[in-house]
Scaffold this active site. Structure first.
Site, short mmCIF file in Angstrom:
data_model
loop_
_atom_site.label_atom_id
_atom_site.label_comp_id
_atom_site.label_asym_id
_atom_site.label_seq_id
_atom_site.Cartn_x
_atom_site.Cartn_y
_atom_site.Cartn_z
N HIS A 28 0.80 -1.04 -0.21
CA HIS A 28 0.17 0.43 0.20
C HIS A 28 0.92 1.54 -0.20
O HIS A 28 0.11 2.12 0.55
CB HIS A 28 -1.27 0.17 1.24
CG HIS A 28 -0.73 -0.75 2.49
ND1 HIS A 28 0.21 0.69 2.92
CD2 HIS A 28 -1.46 -1.19 3.42
CE1 HIS A 28 0.30 -0.14 4.01
NE2 HIS A 28 -0.66 -1.00 4.60
N HIS A 82 -5.30 -8.69 14.12
CA HIS A 82 -4.59 -7.40 13.86
C HIS A 82 -5.76 -7.93 12.90
O HIS A 82 -5.39 -9.42 11.65
CB HIS A 82 -3.26 -6.92 13.38
CG HIS A 82 -3.54 -6.23 12.00
ND1 HIS A 82 -4.76 -5.04 12.66
CD2 HIS A 82 -2.26 -5.91 11.47
CE1 HIS A 82 -3.69 -4.13 11.44
NE2 HIS A 82 -2.94 -4.52 10.52
N GLU A 84 -6.20 -6.53 9.38
CA GLU A 84 -5.80 -6.33 8.17
C GLU A 84 -5.96 -7.18 6.87
O GLU A 84 -5.20 -8.24 7.51
CB GLU A 84 -4.67 -5.59 7.96
CG GLU A 84 -4.06 -4.62 6.62
CD GLU A 84 -3.02 -3.53 6.32
OE1 GLU A 84 -2.67 -3.18 7.77
OE2 GLU A 84 -2.93 -3.02 5.51
N ASP A 86 -3.85 -8.83 4.90
CA ASP A 86 -2.35 -9.38 4.93
C ASP A 86 -2.71 -10.68 5.45
O ASP A 86 -1.94 -11.21 5.96
CB ASP A 86 -1.03 -8.97 4.94
CG ASP A 86 -0.99 -7.96 5.81
OD1 ASP A 86 -2.50 -7.24 6.52
OD2 ASP A 86 0.24 -7.35 6.38
N HIS A 148 -1.15 -1.13 14.46
CA HIS A 148 -1.19 0.00 13.97
C HIS A 148 -2.62 0.90 13.67
O HIS A 148 -3.10 2.13 13.04
CB HIS A 148 -0.47 0.02 13.20
CG HIS A 148 -0.80 -0.88 11.39
ND1 HIS A 148 -0.92 0.13 10.45
CD2 HIS A 148 -0.96 -1.92 11.61
CE1 HIS A 148 -0.83 -0.33 9.38
NE2 HIS A 148 -1.16 -1.78 9.88
N ASP A 167 1.87 -6.30 13.92
CA ASP A 167 2.72 -5.53 13.22
C ASP A 167 3.63 -5.29 13.95
O ASP A 167 5.12 -4.82 13.03
CB ASP A 167 1.47 -4.99 12.46
CG ASP A 167 1.01 -5.38 10.92
OD1 ASP A 167 1.61 -6.51 10.77
OD2 ASP A 167 0.64 -4.04 10.98
N TYR A 195 10.24 0.74 8.48
CA TYR A 195 9.15 -0.20 8.57
C TYR A 195 8.10 1.13 9.44
O TYR A 195 7.17 1.52 9.46
CB TYR A 195 9.00 -1.63 8.77
CG TYR A 195 7.36 -2.33 9.26
CD1 TYR A 195 6.83 -3.33 8.52
CD2 TYR A 195 7.38 -1.90 10.35
CE1 TYR A 195 5.62 -3.91 8.26
CE2 TYR A 195 5.41 -3.07 10.66
CZ TYR A 195 5.04 -3.52 9.36
OH TYR A 195 4.07 -3.99 10.39
N HIS A 228 5.44 -10.05 10.41
CA HIS A 228 5.87 -9.78 9.77
C HIS A 228 7.94 -9.74 9.98
O HIS A 228 8.00 -9.37 11.13
CB HIS A 228 6.17 -8.31 8.58
CG HIS A 228 4.78 -8.45 8.28
ND1 HIS A 228 4.13 -9.07 7.43
CD2 HIS A 228 4.03 -7.40 8.53
CE1 HIS A 228 2.61 -8.72 6.64
NE2 HIS A 228 2.64 -7.19 7.87
FE1 FEO Z 1 -1.33 -4.32 9.43
FE2 FEO Z 1 1.24 -6.60 8.52
O1 FEO Z 1 -0.89 -5.04 8.41
#
Ligand code: FEO
Length: 401
Positions: A28, A82, A84, A86, A148, A167, A195, A228
């Site tokens: 993104h 989380h 999101e 992903d 986040h 994250d 990051y 991640h």
């Molecule tokens: Fe906020 Fe890895 O997604």
């Protein structure tokens, strides 16, 4: 597939069962030249628990890694730290295959997952501080709103001293190495900083509060497992101290001169400013936005104390590639910067006003008069640029503690 994709043991009861995305180059708007991983974790407790899932195209890879440890249908619980996509995009598909007894998310997570997946009646909310028994061990939850997303939470497996941090403390880095001690420290710091600058920076206040909140729990954390990048197990103070430093956003003796140029006039001005700053002992990064991706600019801003922005005027505005970088930067809210503006123009010079307004909106303290020139700078204008650089350097040094 199970023979190809193997789980990796993270602690006595936990396995990494995520996926490696070698190909992703844009997350993104954040350039990810080194790919990423989507980390999911399997807790082999009495109640077998999957912590987070992966980006949808990688679901089979995750299921294969799980199958190298246990039949996925044996999973009892899924926890979504989380929402999101992903980490949640394939949540319902996984649930339909695995048929877990329960799925958990934070209160906000249940709401957000409902808006993303359009089905959340099967997901149970857990509150800040709630403890979930997995039979022979417990999982404790901590809301980490705005690190986040509003739904974000940590889960802590006390038995293994393992914090699942979603994250937070992550990085976009595709490797076969799964642990911090298998990678070079300077690479870890660079990727974690990139990051932080591109994802976490606007939420630095929440980072500081959360670090205090975690410290107050007395949890004996030995491992931090983010969603991640590598798992932290070597020296947790390495990444925690970096997060404290980045969140505090104290001014540093470094300036970022970022500019666009059309016929090299603004570039000549940028170089004169950068030379002056360097002569004053300031570390300088000179970035032409035609070469430097917005993510790189943010990485450089993370530990800077000054932002000096330049652009020619094109069709009554700053150059579009400069507007891209400045808009992105404004959203990420770097703090405690001094700055100045410069640029060339042919007729009207609106780019200077655009940049001044942008720096003011970012709460950058403008400490030097704007330098502008019609068409090509001569020696007098370049001298003014030199003086601009010196003024910014002097003002920046006053603010260094
Ligand atoms: Fe906020 Fe890895 O997604």
């Amino acid at each position: 597939m199970a023979d190809i994709y193997q789980a990796i043991k993270v602690s006595e009861h936990v396995y990494w069962v995520g996926a490696i995305d070698w190909a992703i180059r844009d997350f993104h708007g954040y350039a990810t030249p080194h790919g990423s991983t989507y980390n999911a974790y399997l807790v082999m407790a009495d109640k077998i628990t999957l912590i987070d899932t992966v980006k949808t195209p990688f679901m089979d890879e995750m299921l294969a890694r799980i199958a190298s440890v246990v039949d996925p249908s044996k999973i009892d619980y899924i926890v979504s730290n989380h929402s999101e996509q992903d980490h949640s995009g394939c949540l319902l598909q996984v649930a339909s295959l695995v048929r877990p007894e329960k799925i958990f998310a934070s209160v906000m997570g249940v709401k957000t997952l409902g808006e993303i997946l359009h089905e959340n009646h099967s997901i149970q909310p857990v509150k800040d501080g709630e403890v979930l028994s997995l039979g022979n061990m417990d999982l404790k939850f901590m809301e980490t709103r705005m690190i986040h997303w509003p739904d974000s939470m940590f889960s802590y497996l006390e038995k293994d001293g393992l914090l699942f941090s979603q994250d937070a403390f992550g990085m976009h880095l595709a490797t076969f190495e799964r642990f911090d001690d298998e990678l070079a420290a300077d690479m870890l710091e660079y990727e974690a900083a990139t990051y932080y600058a591109n994802i976490v920076l606007p939420f630095s206040g929440s980072v500081l509060k959360t670090l205090e909140k975690v410290a107050a729990t007395g949890w004996a954390i030995k491992i931090i497992a983010p969603d991640h990048g590598p798992v932290w197990r070597k020296d947790l103070s390495f990444i925690i101290n970096l997060y404290k430093k980045w969140a505090l956003q104290k001014p540093a003796g470094k300036a970022v001169v970022v500019y666009a140029t059309m016929w090299h006039s603004t570039e000549m001005m940028a170089k004169a400013i950068a030379e002056s700053l360097a002569q004053e002992g300031i570390r300088v990064r000179l970035l032409n936005v035609d070469d430097a991706h917005r993510s790189e600019v943010l990485y450089e801003i993370l530990e800077a104390g000054a932002l000096i922005a330049g652009s020619p005027t094109l069709n009554n505005h700053m150059m579009p590639q400069m507007a891209d970088v400045m808009t992105y930067m404004k959203g990420l809210k770097p703090a405690n910067l001094v700055g100045a503006v410069f640029g060339s123009f042919g007729w009207s010079g609106e780019s200077l006003k655009d940049l001044e307004a942008m720096l003011q909106a970012m709460k950058v303290e403008i400490v030097a008069d704007t330098v502008s020139v019609r068409h090509v700078p001569g020696a007098d204008v370049l001298q003014k640029c030199h003086e601009l650089g010196k003024t910014v350097a002097v003002e920046l040094k006053k603010r260094l503690s």
